[in-house]
Scaffold this active site. Structure first.
Site, PDB file in Angstrom:
ATOM      1  N   SER A  64      -8.662  -0.181   4.708  1.00  0.00           N
ATOM      2  CA  SER A  64      -8.024  -1.499   4.737  1.00  0.00           C
ATOM      3  C   SER A  64      -7.451  -1.824   6.109  1.00  0.00           C
ATOM      4  O   SER A  64      -7.158  -0.936   6.919  1.00  0.00           O
ATOM      5  CB  SER A  64      -6.900  -1.562   3.702  1.00  0.00           C
ATOM      6  OG  SER A  64      -7.337  -1.094   2.459  1.00  0.00           O
TER       7      SER A  64
HETATM    8  N1  SAH Z   1      -6.893   3.132   0.167  1.00  0.00           N
HETATM    9  C1  SAH Z   1      -8.110   3.230   0.930  1.00  0.00           C
HETATM   10  C2  SAH Z   1      -8.961   1.977   0.798  1.00  0.00           C
HETATM   11  C3  SAH Z   1     -10.250   2.359   0.165  1.00  0.00           C
HETATM   12  S1  SAH Z   1     -11.343   1.079  -0.323  1.00  0.00           S
HETATM   13  C4  SAH Z   1      -7.845   3.595   2.374  1.00  0.00           C
HETATM   14  O1  SAH Z   1      -6.658   3.604   2.784  1.00  0.00           O
HETATM   15  O2  SAH Z   1      -8.802   3.898   3.100  1.00  0.00           O
HETATM   16  C5  SAH Z   1     -11.273   1.265  -2.088  1.00  0.00           C
HETATM   17  C6  SAH Z   1     -11.703   2.590  -2.654  1.00  0.00           C
HETATM   18  O3  SAH Z   1     -11.601   2.484  -4.073  1.00  0.00           O
HETATM   19  C7  SAH Z   1     -13.151   2.973  -2.361  1.00  0.00           C
HETATM   20  O4  SAH Z   1     -13.180   4.218  -1.717  1.00  0.00           O
HETATM   21  C8  SAH Z   1     -13.805   3.033  -3.745  1.00  0.00           C
HETATM   22  O5  SAH Z   1     -14.773   4.051  -3.866  1.00  0.00           O
HETATM   23  C9  SAH Z   1     -12.598   3.290  -4.643  1.00  0.00           C
HETATM   24  N2  SAH Z   1     -12.784   2.905  -6.057  1.00  0.00           N
HETATM   25  C10 SAH Z   1     -13.403   1.808  -6.557  1.00  0.00           C
HETATM   26  N3  SAH Z   1     -13.343   1.816  -7.902  1.00  0.00           N
HETATM   27  C11 SAH Z   1     -12.690   2.945  -8.270  1.00  0.00           C
HETATM   28  C12 SAH Z   1     -12.303   3.506  -9.521  1.00  0.00           C
HETATM   29  N4  SAH Z   1     -12.598   2.936 -10.677  1.00  0.00           N
HETATM   30  N5  SAH Z   1     -11.632   4.673  -9.503  1.00  0.00           N
HETATM   31  C13 SAH Z   1     -11.308   5.293  -8.332  1.00  0.00           C
HETATM   32  N6  SAH Z   1     -11.636   4.800  -7.128  1.00  0.00           N
HETATM   33  C14 SAH Z   1     -12.316   3.641  -7.089  1.00  0.00           C
END
Ligand code: SAH
Length: 217
Positions: A64
């Site tokens: 993000s």
């Molecule tokens: N917090 C992260 C942002 C990651 S983007 C950072 O600081 O880098 C969102 C993430 O959510 C992705 O890696 C994706 O694989 C994960 N995601 C999407 N759906 C999900 C679910 N149902 N359970 C767990 N993770 C999930």
């Protein structure tokens, strides 16, 4: 100037920019200052680690934008004794920032590949109060519930019931909600004895929250 000095200068500039844009909680600003975002981005984007935008990571996901991480962290109102659930570990950056502010972070990710990389970064930075697991975050983490705070870093079409259940009374949740990428709003949900309150906070763009079995590859 050494490469490290350059990174420090950029990091300080970013934090000043975040302060100008309304991030006023000194604990949140300090946590961002202590968390090296360059460690969390793919090597080819290291130069851009302290620019205020989202960047691609593996598995088609994103780390993000720093402003959004700061904004969500501030809006979550985290205290030092709290137990926090994060859904969507991704690069691990948001979890690393939270780990400086609360007692323990439980973070769920659906891609094993991303989780292994994030875990290695937590070890390298000596962040010992983050517990991770692959799993479907829409189901939360029942064995560790209830949580003081829940932060979801992928966009949901609607707020998963299980996450509401796993929130303590007086617990807060921050979650992007929307049916399409163009129409997502970051929501803050507060659970009280009398029910739920919901506040829209900010228009955002997140990758989708995907329900179902995690990707163990
Ligand atoms: N917090 C992260 C942002 C990651 S983007 C950072 O600081 O880098 C969102 C993430 O959510 C992705 O890696 C994706 O694989 C994960 N995601 C999407 N759906 C999900 C679910 N149902 N359970 C767990 N993770 C999930």
């Amino acid at each position: 100037m050494t490469a490290e000095d350059k990174i420090d200068t950029r990091k300080i500039e970013l934090v000043m920019q975040l302060r100008k844009r309304g991030i006023s909680d000194p604990r949140v600003l300090a946590a961002l200052e202590r968390t090296p975002r360059d460690v969390f981005v793919p090597d080819q984007f290291e130069e851009q680690a302290y620019d205020d935008h989202a960047l691609p990571i593996e598995c088609g996901q994103t780390i993000s934008q720093p402003f959004v991480v700061a904004f969500m962290t501030q809006a979550l109102g985290v205290g030092p004794r709290m137990k926090v659930l994060e859904v969507g570990t991704g690069s691990g950056y948001q979890a690393a920032v939270l780990a400086r502010l609360c007692r323990r972070v439980y973070s769920l990710e659906r891609y094993r590949t991303l989780l292994s990389q994030a875990e290695a970064r937590f070890r390298a930075l000596d962040l010992t109060n983050i517990t991770t697991k692959t799993g479907d975050g829409t189901k939360g983490w029942p064995e560790q519930a209830p949580f003081d705070r829940i932060i979801v870093t992928a966009a949901a079409e609607s707020v998963p019931d299980e996450l509401i259940h796993q929130l303590k009374i007086d617990g807060w949740m921050i979650i992007p909600v929307g049916r399409s990428v163009e129409d997502q709003t970051l929501m803050r949900i507060k659970k009280t004895e009398d029910g739920l309150t919901q506040e829209p906070l900010l228009p955002v763009r997140f990758v989708p929250l995907v329900a179902g079995r995690p990707n163990e590859a």
